[in-house]
Design a protein around this motif. Structure first.
Motif, PDB file in Angstrom:
ATOM      1  N   ALA A 836     -17.072  29.807  -5.312  1.00 26.61           N
ATOM      2  CA  ALA A 836     -16.018  30.745  -5.715  1.00 26.61           C
ATOM      3  C   ALA A 836     -14.656  30.299  -5.220  1.00 26.61           C
ATOM      4  O   ALA A 836     -13.629  30.607  -5.849  1.00 26.61           O
ATOM      5  CB  ALA A 836     -16.346  32.141  -5.200  1.00 26.61           C
ATOM      6  N   LEU A 837     -14.620  29.563  -4.119  1.00 26.41           N
ATOM      7  CA  LEU A 837     -13.349  29.026  -3.602  1.00 26.41           C
ATOM      8  C   LEU A 837     -12.996  27.679  -4.221  1.00 26.41           C
ATOM      9  O   LEU A 837     -11.922  27.137  -3.935  1.00 26.41           O
ATOM     10  CB  LEU A 837     -13.433  28.864  -2.078  1.00 26.41           C
ATOM     11  N   GLY A 838     -13.910  27.118  -5.023  1.00 28.43           N
ATOM     12  CA  GLY A 838     -13.681  25.807  -5.595  1.00 28.43           C
ATOM     13  C   GLY A 838     -13.843  24.687  -4.598  1.00 28.43           C
ATOM     14  O   GLY A 838     -13.222  23.628  -4.742  1.00 28.43           O
ATOM     15  N   ASP A 839     -14.682  24.868  -3.583  1.00 30.94           N
ATOM     16  CA  ASP A 839     -14.830  23.899  -2.501  1.00 30.94           C
ATOM     17  C   ASP A 839     -16.124  23.121  -2.707  1.00 30.94           C
ATOM     18  O   ASP A 839     -17.198  23.521  -2.244  1.00 30.94           O
ATOM     19  CB  ASP A 839     -14.836  24.635  -1.164  1.00 30.94           C
ATOM     20  N   SER A 840     -16.056  21.974  -3.388  1.00 27.99           N
ATOM     21  CA  SER A 840     -17.230  21.156  -3.634  1.00 27.99           C
ATOM     22  C   SER A 840     -17.753  20.529  -2.342  1.00 27.99           C
ATOM     23  O   SER A 840     -18.962  20.471  -2.119  1.00 27.99           O
ATOM     24  CB  SER A 840     -16.907  20.063  -4.648  1.00 27.99           C
ATOM     25  N   ASP A 841     -16.844  20.072  -1.480  1.00 25.27           N
ATOM     26  CA  ASP A 841     -17.288  19.484  -0.212  1.00 25.27           C
ATOM     27  C   ASP A 841     -17.988  20.524   0.665  1.00 25.27           C
ATOM     28  O   ASP A 841     -18.916  20.191   1.425  1.00 25.27           O
ATOM     29  CB  ASP A 841     -16.083  18.895   0.536  1.00 25.27           C
ATOM     30  N   GLY A 875     -20.433  22.128 -11.817  1.00 23.91           N
ATOM     31  CA  GLY A 875     -19.502  23.042 -12.463  1.00 23.91           C
ATOM     32  C   GLY A 875     -18.075  22.864 -11.971  1.00 23.91           C
ATOM     33  O   GLY A 875     -17.117  23.046 -12.729  1.00 23.91           O
ATOM     34  N   LEU A 876     -17.923  22.533 -10.689  1.00 19.47           N
ATOM     35  CA  LEU A 876     -16.576  22.330 -10.139  1.00 19.47           C
ATOM     36  C   LEU A 876     -15.968  21.004 -10.579  1.00 19.47           C
ATOM     37  O   LEU A 876     -14.746  20.839 -10.546  1.00 19.47           O
ATOM     38  CB  LEU A 876     -16.602  22.384  -8.607  1.00 19.47           C
ATOM     39  N   MET A 877     -16.808  20.055 -10.963  1.00 20.30           N
ATOM     40  CA  MET A 877     -16.301  18.733 -11.360  1.00 20.30           C
ATOM     41  C   MET A 877     -16.044  18.609 -12.848  1.00 20.30           C
ATOM     42  O   MET A 877     -15.685  17.527 -13.317  1.00 20.30           O
ATOM     43  CB  MET A 877     -17.315  17.655 -10.939  1.00 20.30           C
ATOM     44  N   ARG A 878     -16.224  19.669 -13.639  1.00 22.08           N
ATOM     45  CA  ARG A 878     -15.966  19.590 -15.064  1.00 22.08           C
ATOM     46  C   ARG A 878     -14.485  19.320 -15.320  1.00 22.08           C
ATOM     47  O   ARG A 878     -13.619  19.874 -14.619  1.00 22.08           O
ATOM     48  CB  ARG A 878     -16.379  20.891 -15.762  1.00 22.08           C
ATOM     49  N   GLY A 884     -10.051  26.323  -7.182  1.00 20.88           N
ATOM     50  CA  GLY A 884      -9.845  27.725  -6.849  1.00 20.88           C
ATOM     51  C   GLY A 884     -10.106  28.647  -7.997  1.00 20.88           C
ATOM     52  O   GLY A 884     -10.132  29.856  -7.825  1.00 20.88           O
ATOM     53  N   GLN A 885     -10.268  28.121  -9.249  1.00 20.11           N
ATOM     54  CA  GLN A 885     -10.578  28.998 -10.368  1.00 20.11           C
ATOM     55  C   GLN A 885     -12.052  29.364 -10.343  1.00 20.11           C
ATOM     56  O   GLN A 885     -12.907  28.520 -10.106  1.00 20.11           O
ATOM     57  CB  GLN A 885     -10.260  28.293 -11.692  1.00 20.11           C
ATOM     58  N   ASN A 886     -12.303  30.616 -10.593  1.00 18.65           N
ATOM     59  CA  ASN A 886     -13.682  31.084 -10.593  1.00 18.65           C
ATOM     60  C   ASN A 886     -14.375  30.641 -11.869  1.00 18.65           C
ATOM     61  O   ASN A 886     -13.793  30.609 -12.947  1.00 18.65           O
ATOM     62  CB  ASN A 886     -13.753  32.608 -10.482  1.00 18.65           C
ATOM     63  N   ALA A 887     -15.610  30.297 -11.728  1.00 23.05           N
ATOM     64  CA  ALA A 887     -16.437  29.902 -12.862  1.00 23.05           C
ATOM     65  C   ALA A 887     -17.732  30.694 -12.788  1.00 23.05           C
ATOM     66  O   ALA A 887     -18.116  31.179 -11.740  1.00 23.05           O
ATOM     67  CB  ALA A 887     -16.723  28.400 -12.832  1.00 23.05           C
TER      68      ALA A 887
END
Length: 894
Positions: A836-841, A875-878, A884-887
């Motif tokens: 939800a925070l867009g934090d892949s790491d 999903g974050l790497m699309r 930071g955008q919610n998906a």
């Protein structure tokens, strides 16, 4: 010479006078025939019939009597004069030891009137004078008893003082007053005592209900030993004393002092007494005298019926029956009432398994509808007992419990010993030492004989269809291990482990079968080849091709036919029920699976579909309920280090055991009786002493609570009701543990947003484990239950906050993972929060932390967790997605 006259008006003299229906004893160790017995009993019922006084033996000569009197007088004078003279010479006039009123006033005013050395000297002198005075009184009483039969009343003194004074007086009397053997008439020797008085050789008649037994007592026996042998509890000797006090005995005597029981007397025991296994012979039951001339025939000899078996010990706080057998310990190990003998090595291994079990249980989420109540359920009784005793005697589990070669088991203890060897193999090694985590292979028929039907296997316990399948399985392992040795050009598996640590784990293998099955040619070849590859066998029955050990029922071993022993002198012997309970615990510790597997991702009710709570839940919320103007409620904290808030008044500090009592009662809101508290808090103390210590610690706890809330007689800590249970008064005591329980229960029934507030309060309460820093032996089940409650509260709160404030959800889940690092669904929720925070790491970091934590359990993340992490990161790497955008989140399973 005693004369027995029958008929006429002559005086009647018989050897004893007893009530109707009891045994007639004319002399110690002998009985009359039926005719004389019937007539003697009839005359004994006449109120004027008494036993004739025995003719005194011819006493010693005048010179001998004179020397005895001189010796006695000299001893008495020495004891009466020498100690006072010595004490007066050393300490001065005893009257000077008594301080005057002026000295007391000065001492209270300045506290310096008496120096400490002077005070110590005066105290020692006073104690010595008192000891001499008590010894002199007892000596005079002994002389009066010898001279005229008068006895001093029994002194009720504390146990240490009683032993010291009566020991000194007894030594003095024996050394000074006792006449040489063969002297004048002396009292008959005492044969039993309540606590410490030795028994002389003799026989007493033991009465249990309608049955009689001849019981031979020896020097060193006592009523407490008789109570232990016949009743299973040495502390029940006062019951025997009460049953026999003032009862008429042989020669017209009566039992008035439990320190004096003579040979030939009858000793009645409670109806639940059991005949000891040795040293007791049933006595013929003599019928009551009846008017007919012909004596009735003796009924057949019968043994007393055993009392009904005690129910199994409860897993709750309710105490077990007083007479139920209790586990005991010795140098050999732990002996359970079922006959199980667990050596200290296996006990230490089981204790390690229990620690692993709590970690496995922390991985599971609380299922829907699970009760959040106190007290928490305990471990199975055998597991809990072994674990508690092992904590008193910690040891290091060994990694070499299997015999070096195939071995046969024979004798009455064979089934239990084979069960013990299986459990010892399954408890070897740690998750970080897979090369020593032994495996067991057993066929279904042998498994059913040992454990009964229904037992299922797991990776370390292989249950094959039949013995042929067992041999084929072992053959495959032998070929696989031989191939690895050939690849590394080595001769032993130990060399492979040393030179090639990256090679797969090759743990020891234990084959279980019958010696008959293993006698086939194929089986003998397989066992011979497996000996060099850490594969051995335990064979039920004599093993003609190797060593056979004779196993006794209590686990002692002897190698047969002159072979060198392959087993220690004492092995584990397990009852079937105890073995099944231990196997279930080991299975859950290894796999995390129970008999009724809980769902890892339960469906929780949708809060939006719940009815709003308009009435408060009828639970103890921890809020004070006392009327205005009464004492202030006291707050006890047991989450974290145990403590009591608001102590402002002077007084004694809280004892360590009193603090433990507070935590125990916090975990048992309904209270517990004295026996149960003593069993859990003072398991290594004798029952009577444990009860005294419980009362002392309860008094200290009540005192410290009064220091915090004010004087409140009868409040704070209650001991009321028919069961006399200790419990906290909910009107004057609040406990943070109870608040946590009630907040979580109310949150499960309350829709958002009120639920969020309740969950936040619950998370704020739990900052550290229950009784943090205190390793109470009974605390583990309650500590783990409370940890799971707190994890659940953090997880539900994070789910409520995820949509609006994902960063706060991340922080809450990070705290929850710190408190409960093995719970996988916490990591899954943390991954969603980082998504939800867009934090892949952050997602990758959480997955690595989970993988590292589960290595302690020899486990890996669930494949669903790995898939979830990959989906969230993908999903974050699309392309085109900003940080930071919610998906949309993958299906969480909630």
């Amino acid at each position: 010479m005693n004369v027995v006259a029958i008929g006429g008006d002559l005086p009647v003299k018989v050897g004893t006078r007893e009530p109707q229906g009891e045994r007639i004893t004319l002399a110690e160790g002998s009985t009359t025939d039926d005719e004389v017995q019937r007539k003697a009993a009839a005359y004994a019922r006449q109120p004027t019939v008494w036993a004739a006084a025995p003719q005194p033996e011819r006493g010693p000569g005048a010179v001998r009597r004179t020397l005895d009197l001189i010796r006695i007088a000299t001893g008495v004078l020495v004891l009466a004069i020498v100690p006072p003279v010595v004490l007066t010479l050393v300490f001065g006039n005893p009257a000077g030891l008594i301080p005057s009123g002026e000295q007391f006033t000065e001492f209270r005013a300045a506290n310096l009137a008496w120096h400490i050395p002077d005070l110590v000297v005066h105290t020692v002198a006073a104690v010595l004078w008192l000891c001499w005075l008590a010894t002199a009184v007892l000596l005079v009483g002994s002389l009066l008893s010898l001279a005229g039969g008068w006895r001093l009343p029994r002194w009720r003194l504390p146990a240490p003082v009683h032993r010291m004074l009566f020991g000194l007086a007894g030594t003095a009397v024996v050394a000074v007053v006792t006449t040489p053997h063969g002297g004048g008439s002396a009292p008959a020797p005492a044969v039993a005592s309540a606590g410490t008085t030795d028994l002389q050789q003799g026989t007493v008649t033991v009465l249990v209900g309608e049955e009689r037994f001849s019981y031979r007592v020896k020097r060193g026996d006592s009523l407490s030993k008789i109570a232990r042998k016949w009743l299973g509890d040495a502390d029940r000797w006062p019951e025997i004393c009460r049953l026999n006090r003032h009862q008429h005995q042989a020669g017209g005597a009566r039992l008035t002092d439990c320190d004096l029981i003579r040979p030939g007397w009858q000793l009645r025991l409670p109806d639940d007494a059991r005949q000891p296994g040795a040293g007791t012979e049933p006595e013929r039951r003599v019928p009551a005298p009846r008017p007919p001339v012909a004596a009735p025939a003796d009924p057949p000899v019968t043994a007393p019926s055993p009392p009904p078996s005690s129910p199994p010990p409860s897993t709750s706080a309710t105490p077990s029956a007083t007479a139920s057998p209790q586990p005991s310990t010795s140098d050999d190990g732990i002996h359970l009432p079922s006959g199980t003998v667990v050596t200290w090595t296996l006990a230490a291994a089981i204790s390690t398994v229990v620690a692993l079990l709590w970690r496995q249980r922390s991985r599971r989420r609380i299922a829907t509808g699970s009760s959040i109540e106190l007290p928490a359920p305990r471990l199975p009784e055998p597991v809990d007992t072994i674990h508690r005793h092992a904590r008193h005697r910690p040891g290091t589990p060994t990694t070499t419990v299997l015999p070096a070669r195939p071995i046969g088991f024979d004798g009455p203890g064979t089934p239990g010993a084979v069960r013990g060897l299986i459990l010892a193999a399954l408890t070897t090694g740690a998750p970080d030492d897979p090369d020593h985590r032994a495996e067991v292979v057993i066929d279904r028929a042998t498994c059913t004989d040992l454990f009964g039907p229904g037992l299922t296997g797991w990776p370390r316990l292989h249950i094959t269809a039949d013995f042929t399948d067992t041999i084929n399985t072992v053959d495959a392992r032998i070929l696989h291990r031989a191939r690895i040795l050939e690849e590394h050009n080595l001769d032993t598996l130990a060399a492979v482990r040393d030179t090639a640590p990256a090679e797969e784990a090759l743990p020891p293998i234990l084959l279980i079968a019958t010696a008959t099955d293993a006698s086939a040619e194929h089986a003998r070849i397989t066992l011979r080849l497996g000996t060099e590859l850490d594969i051995t066998a335990a064979l039920i029955g004599p093993w003609r091709d190797g060593t056979t050990h004779q196993i006794t029922a209590d686990g002692h071993t002897t190698a047969q036919d002159g072979h060198s022993p392959l087993l220690p002198e004492q092995v584990d012997v397990l009852d079937r029920g105890d073995a099944l309970a231990l196997l279930a615990t080991i299975r859950e510790a290894h796999t995390g699976q129970t008999a009724t597997t809980e769902p890892s991702q339960p469906e929780w009710p949708d809060p939006s579909q719940l009815e709003p709570v308009t009435q408060p839940v009828e639970q103890n919320t921890g809020e004070p309920t006392a009327e205005p103007g009464t004492v202030a409620p006291v707050r006890i904290r047991v989450l974290g280090a145990p403590r009591i808030d608001g102590i402002t008044r002077p007084g004694n500090n809280l004892r360590a055991k009193a603090a433990e009592l507070a935590v125990f009662l916090a975990c048992h809101p309904d209270g517990a009786d004295t026996d149960t508290i003593g069993e859990h808090l003072l398991g290594d103390v004798r029952l009577r002493q444990a009860k005294q210590q419980v009362h002392t610690n309860a008094s200290n706890l009540r005192h410290v609570l009064a220091r915090a809330g004010g004087l409140n007689p009868g409040g704070y800590l209650l001991k009321r009701g028919t069961t006399s249970r200790y419990r906290f008064d909910t009107a004057t005591v609040t406990v943070d543990l109870w608040q946590l329980r009630d907040l979580l229960q109310r949150a499960r029934l309350t829709p958002a947003p009120d639920r969020t507030d309740l969950l936040q309060q619950a998370c704020d309460l739990y900052t550290a484990p229950l009784a943090d820093g205190h390793d109470y032996e009974w605390i583990d089940p309650h500590r783990e239950a409370v940890r799971r409650w707190a994890s659940e509260a953090h997880l539900l709160l994070a789910e409520d906050l995820l949509a609006a404030t994902p960063q706060k959800a991340v922080d809450i889940l990070a705290k929850a993972i710190t408190l409960d690092p093995y719970r996988e669904d916490l990591y899954q929720a943390a991954m969603r929060a980082h998504h939800a925070l867009g934090d892949s790491d952050g997602i990758r970091t959480v997955l690595r932390a989970l993988t590292k934590a589960l290595t302690d359990l020899d486990a890996e993340p669930d494949p669903k967790t790995i898939d979830l992490a990959n989906q969230l990161r993908a999903g974050l790497m699309r392309p085109g997605r900003a940080s930071g955008q919610n998906a949309p989140l993958p299906n969480s399973g909630h």
